[in-house]
Scaffold this active site. Structure first.
Site, PDB file in Angstrom:
ATOM      1  N   SER A 150       3.455  -6.104   3.273  1.00 28.40           N
ATOM      2  CA  SER A 150       2.117  -5.927   3.837  1.00 28.40           C
ATOM      3  C   SER A 150       1.069  -6.624   2.968  1.00 28.40           C
ATOM      4  O   SER A 150       1.102  -7.841   2.829  1.00 28.40           O
ATOM      5  CB  SER A 150       1.821  -4.435   4.017  1.00 28.40           C
ATOM      6  OG  SER A 150       0.659  -4.239   4.782  1.00 28.40           O
ATOM      7  N   LEU A 151       0.148  -5.893   2.325  1.00 31.27           N
ATOM      8  CA  LEU A 151      -0.856  -6.554   1.492  1.00 31.27           C
ATOM      9  C   LEU A 151      -0.196  -7.344   0.367  1.00 31.27           C
ATOM     10  O   LEU A 151      -0.761  -8.324  -0.138  1.00 31.27           O
ATOM     11  CB  LEU A 151      -1.855  -5.546   0.928  1.00 31.27           C
ATOM     12  CG  LEU A 151      -1.475  -4.717  -0.304  1.00 31.27           C
ATOM     13  CD1 LEU A 151      -1.830  -5.429  -1.605  1.00 31.27           C
ATOM     14  CD2 LEU A 151      -2.163  -3.368  -0.265  1.00 31.27           C
ATOM     15  N   ARG A 197      -9.682  -8.183   3.769  1.00 33.08           N
ATOM     16  CA  ARG A 197      -8.620  -7.590   4.585  1.00 33.08           C
ATOM     17  C   ARG A 197      -8.674  -6.073   4.515  1.00 33.08           C
ATOM     18  O   ARG A 197      -8.598  -5.376   5.536  1.00 33.08           O
ATOM     19  CB  ARG A 197      -7.262  -8.096   4.089  1.00 33.08           C
ATOM     20  CG  ARG A 197      -6.043  -7.622   4.879  1.00 33.08           C
ATOM     21  CD  ARG A 197      -4.787  -8.181   4.224  1.00 33.08           C
ATOM     22  NE  ARG A 197      -3.556  -7.923   4.977  1.00 33.08           N
ATOM     23  CZ  ARG A 197      -2.797  -6.843   4.876  1.00 33.08           C
ATOM     24  NH1 ARG A 197      -3.160  -5.874   4.032  1.00 33.08           N
ATOM     25  NH2 ARG A 197      -1.690  -6.720   5.581  1.00 33.08           N
ATOM     26  N   GLN A 212       0.831  -1.192   0.000  1.00 28.56           N
ATOM     27  CA  GLN A 212       0.000   0.000   0.000  1.00 28.56           C
ATOM     28  C   GLN A 212       0.873   1.254   0.000  1.00 28.56           C
ATOM     29  O   GLN A 212       1.928   1.282   0.628  1.00 28.56           O
ATOM     30  CB  GLN A 212      -0.899  -0.024   1.240  1.00 28.56           C
ATOM     31  CG  GLN A 212      -2.134   0.828   1.128  1.00 28.56           C
ATOM     32  CD  GLN A 212      -3.233   0.359   2.073  1.00 28.56           C
ATOM     33  OE1 GLN A 212      -3.292  -0.819   2.420  1.00 28.56           O
ATOM     34  NE2 GLN A 212      -4.093   1.263   2.493  1.00 28.56           N
ATOM     35  N   HIS A 236      -0.220  -2.393  10.941  1.00 32.75           N
ATOM     36  CA  HIS A 236       0.822  -3.208  11.590  1.00 32.75           C
ATOM     37  C   HIS A 236       1.094  -2.777  13.023  1.00 32.75           C
ATOM     38  O   HIS A 236       2.194  -2.957  13.535  1.00 32.75           O
ATOM     39  CB  HIS A 236       2.097  -3.212  10.744  1.00 32.75           C
ATOM     40  CG  HIS A 236       1.855  -3.720   9.361  1.00 32.75           C
ATOM     41  ND1 HIS A 236       1.570  -5.043   9.106  1.00 32.75           N
ATOM     42  CD2 HIS A 236       1.780  -3.072   8.165  1.00 32.75           C
ATOM     43  CE1 HIS A 236       1.355  -5.190   7.811  1.00 32.75           C
ATOM     44  NE2 HIS A 236       1.463  -4.012   7.221  1.00 32.75           N
ATOM     45  N   GLN A 252       0.394 -10.806  10.919  1.00 29.21           N
ATOM     46  CA  GLN A 252       1.103  -9.749  10.194  1.00 29.21           C
ATOM     47  C   GLN A 252       0.383  -8.409  10.297  1.00 29.21           C
ATOM     48  O   GLN A 252       1.007  -7.362  10.333  1.00 29.21           O
ATOM     49  CB  GLN A 252       1.240 -10.174   8.721  1.00 29.21           C
ATOM     50  CG  GLN A 252       1.964  -9.194   7.835  1.00 29.21           C
ATOM     51  CD  GLN A 252       1.117  -8.774   6.652  1.00 29.21           C
ATOM     52  OE1 GLN A 252       0.011  -8.265   6.817  1.00 29.21           O
ATOM     53  NE2 GLN A 252       1.635  -8.987   5.466  1.00 29.21           N
TER      54      GLN A 252
END
Length: 305
Positions: free
Chosen positions: A90-91, A116, A11, A196, A243
């Site tokens: 991340s994603l 998500r 992102q 996070h 995560q």
């Protein structure tokens, strides 16, 4: 030559028009986008013509970036380039796991990343957060400054001299002043929440429940987890959900991959953020990028010759 790894963008790398060239030139990439559009009408328009404000909304950002990430990887694979390992920021980790066969299909991976994004946007609406990249200070210095703020946390260990902090938006302004006073530079990031960090706990719980219901398998190639900086070796749901509310250990992941014999890293998806980080972490590595049809051909010609 050592091993090739695909790195899936996260992102913050999104922009209007991303993925359009891949969609128009690669059958494999088109299948990724068409699958997504079937499940979530409007995804193509958002990727190819969405506004900056629209793409900044986490519920839109995550499925759109996922599509471009996976489409670039599938197009590269279609051109004969094979990844021997992967990691995603991340994603991007959801896209990496999808690419590596951890889910039953690309459609399952897309449905998971869509949920998500929705859950993380909802968590941010309930606990408005933000993220700030801190430059020119050591990790220890940033951690020490964070200790003075009850709701700010070191979350993305990006590369030497760059650590991202996340937490309640209201605390980021005095935090940035504290960073400047310590001789560092603080740069707010274009993301829609305090990712996070513990602010995402309420999103991680239902996401893990969703993952537990999905059919998951160990990936067919090593996928290095953000939370551990090591390849997935056990249950995917617990580690992938964890995560969301724990730090991304990107520097450690790349260092581990280099130690494991990876010397060619190909960033797939929008932007060039990961390429820049890898250059700082492993300057001896070959670093390539793929986000357009021209990139696919250039990288394929280089690596297949």
């Amino acid at each position: 030559m050592g091993k090739i790894a695909f790195l899936f963008a996260g992102q913050g790398a999104q922009y209007a028009g991303m993925g359009k060239a891949l969609y128009e030139s690669s059958a494999a990439a088109k299948r990724v986008f068409d699958t997504a559009e079937t499940q979530r009408v409007g995804t193509l328009r958002q990727c190819f013509a969405g506004t900056k404000e629209e793409l900044l909304q986490t519920a839109n950002t995550q499925p759109c970036v996922f599509c471009v990430d996976l489409a670039a990887a599938r197009a590269l694979e279609e051109a004969g380039v094979r990844a021997e390992g992967a990691a995603g920021f991340s994603l991007g980790e959801v896209a990496a796991l999808t690419f590596a066969g951890a889910f039953a299909s690309d459609a399952v991976g897309f449905s998971l990343v869509t949920e998500r994004g929705r859950l993380m946007q909802k968590a941010n609406e309930e606990h408005p957060g933000a993220m700030v990249a801190v430059l020119k200070l050591s990790n220890e210095q940033v951690e020490q400054i964070c200790a003075d703020f009850p709701h700010l946390y070191p979350v993305n260990y990006n590369c030497p001299g760059q650590l991202v902090v996340a937490g309640l938006r209201e605390e980021t302004v005095p935090f940035c002043k504290a960073v400047s006073a310590a001789g560092g530079r603080a740069k707010p990031l274009a993301v829609g929440g305090g990712f996070h960090s513990p602010l995402m706990h309420e999103a991680a719980l239902p996401f893990e429940a969703l993952l537990q219901k999905a059919e998951t398998m160990l990936p067919k190639i090593p996928v290095y987890a953000n939370a551990t900086a090591k390849p997935y070796a056990g249950a995917v749901p617990e580690l992938l959900a964890r995560q969301m509310e724990n730090p991304v250990r990107w520097q450690q992941s790349i260092e581990q991959m280099a130690a494991d014999g990876f010397d060619t890293f190909i960033e797939v998806g929008p932007g060039k953020t990961l390429s820049g980080l890898v250059k700082r972490i492993a300057p001896q590595a070959k670093i390539l990028r793929v986000e357009t049809d021209e990139d696919v051909q250039t990288v394929a010609d280089m690596l297949n010759s």
